[in-house]
Design a protein around this motif. Structure first.
Motif, PDB file in Angstrom:
ATOM      1  N   GLU A 274     -16.496  -4.442  -1.616  1.00  0.00           N
ATOM      2  CA  GLU A 274     -14.954  -4.282  -1.097  1.00  0.00           C
ATOM      3  C   GLU A 274     -13.244  -4.548  -1.990  1.00  0.00           C
ATOM      4  N   GLU A 275     -13.293  -4.375  -2.859  1.00  0.00           N
ATOM      5  CA  GLU A 275     -12.299  -4.301  -3.643  1.00  0.00           C
ATOM      6  C   GLU A 275     -11.667  -2.925  -3.120  1.00  0.00           C
ATOM      7  N   PHE A 276     -12.985  -2.111  -3.663  1.00  0.00           N
ATOM      8  CA  PHE A 276     -12.574  -0.088  -3.702  1.00  0.00           C
ATOM      9  C   PHE A 276     -12.001  -0.154  -1.411  1.00  0.00           C
ATOM     10  N   TRP A 277     -12.037  -0.397  -0.826  1.00  0.00           N
ATOM     11  CA  TRP A 277     -11.531  -0.841   0.326  1.00  0.00           C
ATOM     12  C   TRP A 277     -10.559  -0.821   0.444  1.00  0.00           C
ATOM     13  N   GLU A 278     -10.222  -1.997  -0.347  1.00  0.00           N
ATOM     14  CA  GLU A 278      -8.600  -2.740  -0.354  1.00  0.00           C
ATOM     15  C   GLU A 278      -7.746  -1.582  -1.196  1.00  0.00           C
ATOM     16  N   LYS A 279      -7.831  -0.922  -2.138  1.00  0.00           N
ATOM     17  CA  LYS A 279      -7.494  -0.426  -3.216  1.00  0.00           C
ATOM     18  C   LYS A 279      -6.957   0.815  -1.929  1.00  0.00           C
ATOM     19  N   GLU A 280      -8.447   1.950  -1.125  1.00  0.00           N
ATOM     20  CA  GLU A 280      -8.103   2.795  -0.789  1.00  0.00           C
ATOM     21  C   GLU A 280      -6.836   2.359   0.495  1.00  0.00           C
ATOM     22  N   LEU A 281      -7.742   1.599   0.813  1.00  0.00           N
ATOM     23  CA  LEU A 281      -6.107   1.436   2.319  1.00  0.00           C
ATOM     24  C   LEU A 281      -5.400   1.457   2.015  1.00  0.00           C
ATOM     25  N   ASP A 282      -4.774   0.393   0.360  1.00  0.00           N
ATOM     26  CA  ASP A 282      -3.396   0.426   0.187  1.00  0.00           C
ATOM     27  C   ASP A 282      -3.020   1.316  -0.105  1.00  0.00           C
ATOM     28  N   THR A 283      -3.615   1.985   0.036  1.00  0.00           N
ATOM     29  CA  THR A 283      -3.028   3.732  -0.316  1.00  0.00           C
ATOM     30  C   THR A 283      -2.726   4.643   0.139  1.00  0.00           C
ATOM     31  N   ILE A 284      -3.105   4.192   1.537  1.00  0.00           N
ATOM     32  CA  ILE A 284      -3.277   5.115   2.544  1.00  0.00           C
ATOM     33  C   ILE A 284      -2.187   4.676   3.656  1.00  0.00           C
ATOM     34  N   PHE A 285      -2.921   2.915   4.134  1.00  0.00           N
ATOM     35  CA  PHE A 285      -1.244   2.443   4.793  1.00  0.00           C
ATOM     36  C   PHE A 285      -0.181   1.417   4.283  1.00  0.00           C
ATOM     37  N   GLY A 286       0.031   2.014   2.445  1.00  0.00           N
ATOM     38  CA  GLY A 286       0.751   0.794   2.073  1.00  0.00           C
ATOM     39  C   GLY A 286       0.195  -1.117   2.098  1.00  0.00           C
ATOM     40  N   LYS A 287       0.994  -1.196   1.073  1.00  0.00           N
ATOM     41  CA  LYS A 287      -0.024  -2.904   0.499  1.00  0.00           C
ATOM     42  C   LYS A 287       0.078  -4.182   1.934  1.00  0.00           C
ATOM     43  N   GLU A 288       1.065  -3.805   2.503  1.00  0.00           N
ATOM     44  CA  GLU A 288       1.820  -4.670   3.328  1.00  0.00           C
ATOM     45  C   GLU A 288       1.239  -4.562   4.755  1.00  0.00           C
ATOM     46  N   GLU A 289       1.339  -3.571   4.803  1.00  0.00           N
ATOM     47  CA  GLU A 289       1.285  -2.547   6.739  1.00  0.00           C
ATOM     48  C   GLU A 289       0.827  -2.850   7.800  1.00  0.00           C
ATOM     49  N   THR A 290      -0.793  -2.590   6.805  1.00  0.00           N
ATOM     50  CA  THR A 290      -1.666  -3.331   8.241  1.00  0.00           C
ATOM     51  C   THR A 290      -2.360  -4.805   7.972  1.00  0.00           C
ATOM     52  N   ARG A 291      -1.703  -5.761   7.057  1.00  0.00           N
ATOM     53  CA  ARG A 291      -2.548  -6.597   6.775  1.00  0.00           C
ATOM     54  C   ARG A 291      -2.109  -7.358   7.898  1.00  0.00           C
TER      55      ARG A 291
END
Length: 291
Positions: A274-291
């Protein structure tokens, strides 16, 4: 005669009821559903209750999608896969399976993956989710096997779902139509999509619809159900798709799997931390955009 064709609802009850109301307003008197009734959002029970109500009130045809196959296979072999909450790739699978009833699963099992429909004085039409041969085979026009597979179709009109893009094209003399997805349409700017077929003077005509609905209510229901905790990365991908119509689940999965392989040399999907997923999605979407 007007027939509404609905595909890929994916538990998006807000979009479903909006499209249904629009179809009735446009004069639809029959409904054909192309599968994937559940899957990515929170309103599973409301969605199925509405499906059953439409079945009661109108002539309906129901096709089974690949999502329904997932639940059915898990019922047959519950220990074959570990569907765990808190994991991006299996949290939504577990969420859905924990909430479907035996009635729902029996209903899904009764559905064909493809059907040829005959209406007097009109050309026959094949309806399917993926292709007439597999619920999980996409008929996207840019796939390299399309010419080969369409050449084998019995009917000159095939209406499919699965790849969530409202489109029509002709290959091997066959007209292939996708009505778009009600639940998560791609390239639709966050709108829900369906089509209406109309038979007249010995020929079929069709009209595509793209409708606005309450996207915020759909996202709120997901958040209220804690989908962001039960399937964290999946929630972020779905939320972004609902708001923009961009970056499909499949494209994100492929990218994350590829990046994980490059970094670790391990080819896996469910084993990605899950840590890898979080890092990847932060890169794709931005850290706060889709939380």
């Amino acid at each position: 005669m007007k027939i509404a064709v609905f595909a890929d609802i994916h538990s998006n009850f807000e979009a479903f009821k909006t499209c249904f109301d629009k179809a009735i307003k446009e004069g639809a008197t029959e409904f054909i559903f192309l599968g994937d009734y559940l899957g990515d959002m929170a309103n599973l029970r409301q969605t199925m209750d509405m499906v059953y109500q439409v079945r009661k009130d109108y002539p309906c045809t129901f096709i089974r999608g690949n999502k329904e196959d997932y639940w059915l296979e898990h019922r047959r072999h519950p220990d074959a896969e570990d569907w765990a909450y808190g994991r991006t790739t299996t949290g939504m699978l577990r969420y859905n399976f924990d909430r479907v009833t035996d009635e729902d699963l029996d209903f899904f099992e009764s559905m064909p993956i493809s059907i040829d429909k005959h209406y007097e004085g009109l050309p026959d039409i094949t309806f399917c989710h993926g292709s007439p041969y597999s619920a999980n085979q996409s008929l996207r026009p840019d796939y390299d096997y399309i010419d080969e597979v369409t050449a084998t179709f019995n009917n000159d009109i095939v209406i499919c779902a699965h790849f969530h893009i409202q489109t029509q094209y002709t290959r091997s003399g066959k007209l292939i139509i996708n009505p778009g997805a009600i639940g998560i349409s791609l390239n639709a700017g966050g709108k829900a999509q369906f089509m209406i077929l109309e038979g007249e003077n010995g020929a079929w005509d069709y009209h595509f619809y793209s409708v606005d609905y309450d996207v915020d209510a759909t996202i709120k229901a997901m958040h209220d159900e804690k989908i962001n905790e039960l399937a964290p990365g999946w929630y972020r991908i779905t939320k972004h798709l609902l708001q923009t119509g961009e970056n499909s689940h499949a494209s994100i999965l492929r990218k994350v799997m590829s990046d994980y392989y490059k970094e670790t040399g391990i080819e896996t999907l469910h084993g990605i931390p899950e840590e890898f997923w979080e890092k990847e999605l932060d890169t794709i979407f931005g850290k706060e955009e889709t939380r």
